[in-house]
Every structure is written in C-alpha cells, then in structure tokens.
Design a protein around this motif. Structure first.
Motif, PDB file in Angstrom:
ATOM      1  N   ILE A  84     -30.549  29.080  23.076  1.00 36.81           N
ATOM      2  CA  ILE A  84     -31.953  28.698  23.037  1.00 36.81           C
ATOM      3  C   ILE A  84     -32.194  27.716  24.176  1.00 36.81           C
ATOM      4  O   ILE A  84     -31.596  26.653  24.208  1.00 36.81           O
ATOM      5  N   ILE A  85     -33.070  28.098  25.106  1.00 33.92           N
ATOM      6  CA  ILE A  85     -33.398  27.282  26.269  1.00 33.92           C
ATOM      7  C   ILE A  85     -34.833  26.791  26.127  1.00 33.92           C
ATOM      8  O   ILE A  85     -35.733  27.573  25.825  1.00 33.92           O
ATOM      9  N   GLN A  86     -35.055  25.513  26.359  1.00 34.79           N
ATOM     10  CA  GLN A  86     -36.394  24.948  26.264  1.00 34.79           C
ATOM     11  C   GLN A  86     -37.214  25.355  27.477  1.00 34.79           C
ATOM     12  O   GLN A  86     -36.831  25.089  28.605  1.00 34.79           O
ATOM     13  N   GLY A  87     -38.340  26.011  27.233  1.00 37.00           N
ATOM     14  CA  GLY A  87     -39.225  26.435  28.313  1.00 37.00           C
ATOM     15  C   GLY A  87     -39.155  27.934  28.547  1.00 37.00           C
ATOM     16  O   GLY A  87     -38.279  28.631  28.032  1.00 37.00           O
ATOM     17  N   ASP A  88     -40.105  28.442  29.323  1.00 44.69           N
ATOM     18  CA  ASP A  88     -40.166  29.865  29.649  1.00 44.69           C
ATOM     19  C   ASP A  88     -39.500  30.091  30.999  1.00 44.69           C
ATOM     20  O   ASP A  88     -40.124  29.965  32.049  1.00 44.69           O
ATOM     21  N   TYR A  89     -38.222  30.416  30.980  1.00 42.18           N
ATOM     22  CA  TYR A  89     -37.439  30.639  32.197  1.00 42.18           C
ATOM     23  C   TYR A  89     -36.849  32.045  32.220  1.00 42.18           C
ATOM     24  O   TYR A  89     -35.774  32.264  32.766  1.00 42.18           O
ATOM     25  N   ARG A  90     -37.554  33.011  31.627  1.00 37.49           N
ATOM     26  CA  ARG A  90     -37.006  34.361  31.515  1.00 37.49           C
ATOM     27  C   ARG A  90     -36.645  34.959  32.871  1.00 37.49           C
ATOM     28  O   ARG A  90     -35.549  35.510  33.019  1.00 37.49           O
ATOM     29  N   ASP A  91     -37.535  34.843  33.849  1.00 37.97           N
ATOM     30  CA  ASP A  91     -37.274  35.467  35.150  1.00 37.97           C
ATOM     31  C   ASP A  91     -36.054  34.860  35.829  1.00 37.97           C
ATOM     32  O   ASP A  91     -35.200  35.573  36.360  1.00 37.97           O
ATOM     33  N   LYS A  92     -35.958  33.543  35.815  1.00 39.75           N
ATOM     34  CA  LYS A  92     -34.831  32.871  36.472  1.00 39.75           C
ATOM     35  C   LYS A  92     -33.517  33.175  35.755  1.00 39.75           C
ATOM     36  O   LYS A  92     -32.495  33.426  36.388  1.00 39.75           O
ATOM     37  N   ILE A  93     -33.550  33.157  34.424  1.00 30.87           N
ATOM     38  CA  ILE A  93     -32.334  33.432  33.643  1.00 30.87           C
ATOM     39  C   ILE A  93     -31.894  34.873  33.843  1.00 30.87           C
ATOM     40  O   ILE A  93     -30.700  35.148  34.030  1.00 30.87           O
ATOM     41  N   MET A  94     -32.841  35.790  33.824  1.00 31.36           N
ATOM     42  CA  MET A  94     -32.485  37.197  34.019  1.00 31.36           C
ATOM     43  C   MET A  94     -31.891  37.425  35.400  1.00 31.36           C
ATOM     44  O   MET A  94     -30.935  38.187  35.549  1.00 31.36           O
ATOM     45  N   GLN A  95     -32.412  36.752  36.412  1.00 31.66           N
ATOM     46  CA  GLN A  95     -31.864  36.875  37.763  1.00 31.66           C
ATOM     47  C   GLN A  95     -30.444  36.313  37.825  1.00 31.66           C
ATOM     48  O   GLN A  95     -29.554  36.909  38.433  1.00 31.66           O
ATOM     49  N   MET A  96     -30.232  35.163  37.175  1.00 35.07           N
ATOM     50  CA  MET A  96     -28.890  34.567  37.157  1.00 35.07           C
ATOM     51  C   MET A  96     -27.884  35.492  36.483  1.00 35.07           C
ATOM     52  O   MET A  96     -26.756  35.664  36.968  1.00 35.07           O
ATOM     53  N   LEU A  97     -28.272  36.076  35.353  1.00 32.38           N
ATOM     54  CA  LEU A  97     -27.362  36.945  34.610  1.00 32.38           C
ATOM     55  C   LEU A  97     -27.068  38.239  35.366  1.00 32.38           C
ATOM     56  O   LEU A  97     -25.928  38.712  35.358  1.00 32.38           O
ATOM     57  N   THR A  98     -28.065  38.808  36.021  1.00 37.53           N
ATOM     58  CA  THR A  98     -27.804  40.023  36.797  1.00 37.53           C
ATOM     59  C   THR A  98     -26.927  39.725  38.008  1.00 37.53           C
ATOM     60  O   THR A  98     -26.115  40.560  38.406  1.00 37.53           O
ATOM     61  N   ASP A  99     -27.061  38.524  38.593  1.00 35.14           N
ATOM     62  CA  ASP A  99     -26.180  38.142  39.695  1.00 35.14           C
ATOM     63  C   ASP A  99     -24.738  38.011  39.236  1.00 35.14           C
ATOM     64  O   ASP A  99     -23.801  38.258  40.004  1.00 35.14           O
ATOM     65  N   LYS A 100     -24.538  37.616  37.977  1.00 37.94           N
ATOM     66  CA  LYS A 100     -23.182  37.488  37.435  1.00 37.94           C
ATOM     67  C   LYS A 100     -22.629  38.824  36.964  1.00 37.94           C
ATOM     68  O   LYS A 100     -21.465  38.914  36.594  1.00 37.94           O
ATOM     69  N   GLY A 101     -23.470  39.872  36.927  1.00 34.77           N
ATOM     70  CA  GLY A 101     -22.987  41.194  36.566  1.00 34.77           C
ATOM     71  C   GLY A 101     -23.379  41.650  35.179  1.00 34.77           C
ATOM     72  O   GLY A 101     -22.937  42.713  34.738  1.00 34.77           O
ATOM     73  N   PHE A 102     -24.202  40.907  34.476  1.00 35.76           N
ATOM     74  CA  PHE A 102     -24.632  41.282  33.139  1.00 35.76           C
ATOM     75  C   PHE A 102     -25.819  42.238  33.211  1.00 35.76           C
ATOM     76  O   PHE A 102     -26.602  42.210  34.154  1.00 35.76           O
ATOM     77  N   ASN A 103     -25.935  43.069  32.178  1.00 38.49           N
ATOM     78  CA  ASN A 103     -27.097  43.921  32.009  1.00 38.49           C
ATOM     79  C   ASN A 103     -28.045  43.183  31.074  1.00 38.49           C
ATOM     80  O   ASN A 103     -27.664  42.780  29.987  1.00 38.49           O
ATOM     81  N   VAL A 104     -29.309  42.969  31.496  1.00 43.29           N
ATOM     82  CA  VAL A 104     -30.248  42.149  30.737  1.00 43.29           C
ATOM     83  C   VAL A 104     -31.484  42.964  30.429  1.00 43.29           C
ATOM     84  O   VAL A 104     -31.971  43.721  31.265  1.00 43.29           O
TER      85      VAL A 104
END
Length: 109
Positions: A84-104
């Motif tokens: 659970i992350i405080q705030g609306d950071y969906r775009d940034k988090i999704m970009q970070m996870l895809t850079d690490k190789g995760f499917n989001v």
C-alpha cells in the motif's frame, strides 16, 4: 593526472572494489508469469495505490515495497500480501516494475 591515478600512485597495492550496479542488485527478485495488479483506491478521502498478486517469497515482496517507497520518497506499508503506497503513483510504479521485468496490469480508473 586525475584522482584515480594519484590514488594508484600513493597506494599501489590497493585493489579497488567496484560497487554492484542497481540492475545486479534487483535481479534477486523472482519474476512471475501472472501480472501484478496495480489499483487505485481512496480511503478516508486520501488516494492510495495498491499492488497485489505477487506469488514469490514474502521477503522479496517486502524488499520490492521498500525499493518503491524509497524511489518515490513516499510512505506506505506491506500488509496481507499487498503493498500500500500513499498517493496516486500508478504510472510511476508500473514503469518501475516493467523496467525490473515484471508484468503489470492496471485496474480501476
């Protein structure tokens, strides 16, 4: 003569250790086939971003939560196999996870 050359002249027997790059440190996480769900909710009038659906080890998911919170400089927690992350950071988090190789997968809004 730069600083590295001067240090080599002063300490010829010293063997320099190269720090691990960020990509080598993050490859320890288990990558899964199923997507991690990234959704947005409001609780008590405040926006939060929730990540769920990771099927790897709990310690890996906690480490991922710590990396996300540190990179975004925000608060958050890890409860019931959810980040659970405080705030609306969906775009940034999704970009970070895809850079690490995760499917989001983005859910809601």
């Amino acid at each position: 003569m730069d600083l590295q050359d001067q240090l080599k002249n002063l300490f010829p027997e010293h063997v320099s250790e190269e720090p691990l790059s960020e990509s080598e440190e993050t490859n320890d996480l288990w990558l899964q086939d199923d997507p991690i769900i990234c959704k947005y909710e409001k609780r008590k009038g405040k926006a939060i971003t929730i990540l769920e659906g990771y099927t790897g080890a709990t310690e890996d998911f906690k480490a991922l939560a710590k990396d996300i919170k540190k990179a975004l400089s925000v608060g958050g927690s890890f409860k019931d196999d959810k980040i659970i992350i405080q705030g609306d950071y969906r775009d940034k988090i999704m970009q970070m996870l895809t850079d690490k190789g995760f499917n989001v997968k983005r859910v809601g809004g």
